[in-house]
Enzyme design. Sequence first.
Site, PDB file in Angstrom:
ATOM      1  N   THR A   1       0.822  -1.210   0.000  1.00 50.79           N
ATOM      2  CA  THR A   1       0.000   0.000   0.000  1.00 50.79           C
ATOM      3  C   THR A   1       0.853   1.257   0.000  1.00 50.79           C
ATOM      4  O   THR A   1       0.521   2.245  -0.662  1.00 50.79           O
ATOM      5  CB  THR A   1      -0.914   0.006   1.236  1.00 50.79           C
ATOM      6  OG1 THR A   1      -1.765  -1.138   1.194  1.00 50.79           O
ATOM      7  CG2 THR A   1      -1.757   1.264   1.295  1.00 50.79           C
TER       8      THR A   1
ATOM      9  N   PHE B   1      -2.855  -7.939   4.135  1.00 49.38           N
ATOM     10  CA  PHE B   1      -1.443  -7.642   4.393  1.00 49.38           C
ATOM     11  C   PHE B   1      -0.971  -6.363   3.706  1.00 49.38           C
ATOM     12  O   PHE B   1       0.162  -6.278   3.248  1.00 49.38           O
ATOM     13  CB  PHE B   1      -0.562  -8.824   3.972  1.00 49.38           C
ATOM     14  CG  PHE B   1      -1.197 -10.153   4.251  1.00 49.38           C
ATOM     15  CD1 PHE B   1      -1.329 -10.601   5.549  1.00 49.38           C
ATOM     16  CD2 PHE B   1      -1.735 -10.920   3.227  1.00 49.38           C
ATOM     17  CE1 PHE B   1      -1.960 -11.807   5.811  1.00 49.38           C
ATOM     18  CE2 PHE B   1      -2.360 -12.124   3.484  1.00 49.38           C
ATOM     19  CZ  PHE B   1      -2.477 -12.574   4.784  1.00 49.38           C
ATOM     20  N   CYS B   2      -1.860  -5.371   3.614  1.00 51.72           N
ATOM     21  CA  CYS B   2      -1.512  -4.093   2.967  1.00 51.72           C
ATOM     22  C   CYS B   2      -1.008  -4.318   1.546  1.00 51.72           C
ATOM     23  O   CYS B   2      -0.101  -3.630   1.081  1.00 51.72           O
ATOM     24  CB  CYS B   2      -0.481  -3.324   3.780  1.00 51.72           C
ATOM     25  SG  CYS B   2      -1.089  -2.785   5.390  1.00 51.72           S
ATOM     26  N   ASN B   3      -1.590  -5.296   0.865  1.00 47.27           N
ATOM     27  CA  ASN B   3      -1.206  -5.596  -0.510  1.00 47.27           C
ATOM     28  C   ASN B   3      -2.462  -5.995  -1.279  1.00 47.27           C
ATOM     29  O   ASN B   3      -2.678  -7.165  -1.595  1.00 47.27           O
ATOM     30  CB  ASN B   3      -0.163  -6.712  -0.553  1.00 47.27           C
ATOM     31  CG  ASN B   3       0.487  -6.852  -1.916  1.00 47.27           C
ATOM     32  OD1 ASN B   3      -0.120  -6.555  -2.943  1.00 47.27           O
ATOM     33  ND2 ASN B   3       1.720  -7.326  -1.938  1.00 47.27           N
TER      34      ASN B   3
END
Length: 838
Positions: A143, A414-416
Amino acid sequence: MDFQKLCTFETFKHVWKHYSYGDNFADMIEQEFKRTKGITYLDHAATTLYPESLIRDYSQDISRNVYGNPHSHSPSSRLTHDTIERVRYRVLQHFNVTPEEYSVIFTSGCTAALKLVAESFPWRPQTEGEAGSHFCYLTDSHTSVVGIRGLTSGRGVVAMPVSPQEVENRAKAAAQGEDVVCQTPHLFCYPAQSNFSGRKYPLSHVKGIQSRRLYPACDHQGRWFVLLDAASLVSCSPLNLQDCPADFIPISFYKMFGFPTGLGALLVHNNTAGILKKTYFGGGTAAAYLSGDDYFVPALNISDRFEDGTVSFLDIIALNHSLNALHRITGGMHNIQQHTFGLARYTYMLLSSLCHGNGRPVALIYTEGQFESPSTQGAILNFNLMDSHGQIIGYSQVDRMASLYNIHVRTGCFCNTGACHFFLGITNQQTRKNLQAGHVCGDRIDLVDGQPTGSVRVSFGYMSTFEDCQKFLNFVAECFIEKPVTVDQDRLEKLKTFTAAPQGLCAHHQIKISNGEKYQMDEWVKPIEVSLRGFGRKNSNSYREAHTLTNIYIYPIKSCGAYEVHDWPVGPLGLLYDRGWMVVNGNGVCLSQKREQRLCLIHPQVQLPSNKLLLQASGMDTISVPLEKNTQMRTSYQVCQSKVCGDRVETVDCGDEAASWLSDFLGQPCRLIRLSPDFTREMKKRPSGAATTTSLSLVNEAQYLMINRASVELIQKLMSSREDDSEGDQILDTQNVISRFRANLVIAGVEPFEEDNWSHLIIGNTQFVVTGQCGRCHMVGVDQETGTRTKEPLMSLSAFRTGKVTFGVYLTRQLPESTTPPSVLSAGSLIQPQQHSS
């Protein structure tokens, strides 16, 4: 060969011989990581763990030396400055480059390093005569990388997401001639390793983009720069910047060493540093400036120019000890890569081969390859589990059960988002639909319409052990596989040899198995075949004909023992004095039985006539604190801010005597605090049918929690059917189970889980609104009589409930508009429920 034999160290050594860092590996774990005893930590991609010797050496260092602000010339300042410069050199040495090639700019973390590039890069908007800059990023990016487009969008810069396949499919495309005229700067960002799947992307992309031989650079004239996000890679793998001279490399040190946190760095190629332009200048970044005129000359040194203000010099000094410890313990990053990859590959082999008794696979693993080589795959395994019907088991349920086994994993996206949506097949339209359904990043809504919103990730670090793999695999087999456990032999055969061995490794380590058989494990847990039938009011003499309130409990101190009452006043926040107090640790953080199980052994009692709250525990003298404080007493107590379930609440401290009593009993610094009488905490969601705004005490979500004895007895029946050997075949009695669910109100005379369908009810002549079901976690495993933790009843409850694991319902009192509400609830009162309209 059965699953138990496959899940042995001997089998693992057949698969991978590069385990540990010498014969004293077990001793090292015992000495350096004794705090992890009983814990299976599998979230190293988020942050790894630090060794005890690191903290000890660092503490001795800062205890013996005086470190001053490095922006001065005193002896203490020069010591700090020189130590920092030494650490800069060691960081560059770690990545095989020199200060002549790269500069180290310390930041607060990897995200801050990315933000620095975004704000300083010379973005050029499009004009009539020249194309503008492009910000290109791999869709499998964190992110914090994608977030750069938030800055570039306002500057006329084209944001171009690029899939990994696009870069690779056009890898042979050649740049259409060298263009020495166009110098428009473009930036291409990609991760050296995906933090979602652990896939390692070719480091050759760096030179390929810089030379405009790869897409998208080959299609756009100008000068191309590369930002290599190395945060995930360098935690367990070496990075040689001589082979991939990226222009910008952001890193986070806590992912590498576990300590210090809040410290990262941006490595900048010295040939590139000159293009970065700053607008803001903080202390230490100026060679000269005028306060009364627009005149500023930046510092000549690159690091000084971009490190606004005083750097976190004590953390940087700690980094020196982190590097020492890493090399002393492991011998270097190459050894770490071999060790962690072997653990990840072995776990992948077995998890991907496990099947339910009906032959269906247990896991859906999100990976591009099959863990062939540490040069293409990191020590990360991402997956979702499936039931015997092929339906996804929500990641929140897996996480909840893992906590019960003290296994620490990571769940979500997972911020992805790019990689998550790619692997899970989530469309843009579905993302918007999930948002409308209430799902946001980081929450526990794991399924929407049966489709997953995220997944489970396990990741390994240099101190991970084979036992970590073994405990995780056993956990999956015990909790999520319909017995008997079987292994897909054909798949295991395909995985038993390496298709691409890294340099210096043998490519023929095998699992020796016989052909033509499925591997059946001994029955660890029998399948549950219990239905609701036979547990209803009509089929059991244990229930009364009428719905009845059988028990009333208050919990004066949050997470401490229950106090049973027969008749009790109803206050504006719920049962009078229920969760009016809580215990906080030395940092002012609320303690619960999740963190401190012995809280349940503290038995508070409310003495209304004497205006006292008594604190009682075995082996301790009884003390008291006042229930109410007059105005003069309030001024002597400290007002403080705390948090309960994300809500900031105003509290008052209850004094040193209570603090000393709690600290002595719990063996750590503690304070007793209570909700301030002048503070109002409102319920986040106003219940339907409530006449006024609902106020809360220090409860989690609602004023009251109600459970049903029939539901408890059903769960007991399920526990009996499982015959869980890990619990020693101990069947918990009804009262033991009731106490674990920590309800205010216990009812009888209804069908199991009938309460889930109620919308309103009247107890005696008090009206309530049902505001939702209570989600359960591993805290129900704490025996309220002994403080010990067991796997039941959460295992049986999770096996019975689909989706979110709930037990009991939340209630809020519904105030009549024209009459005074009743002031007392009494055990034995009749209950009149009203179901949701169909």
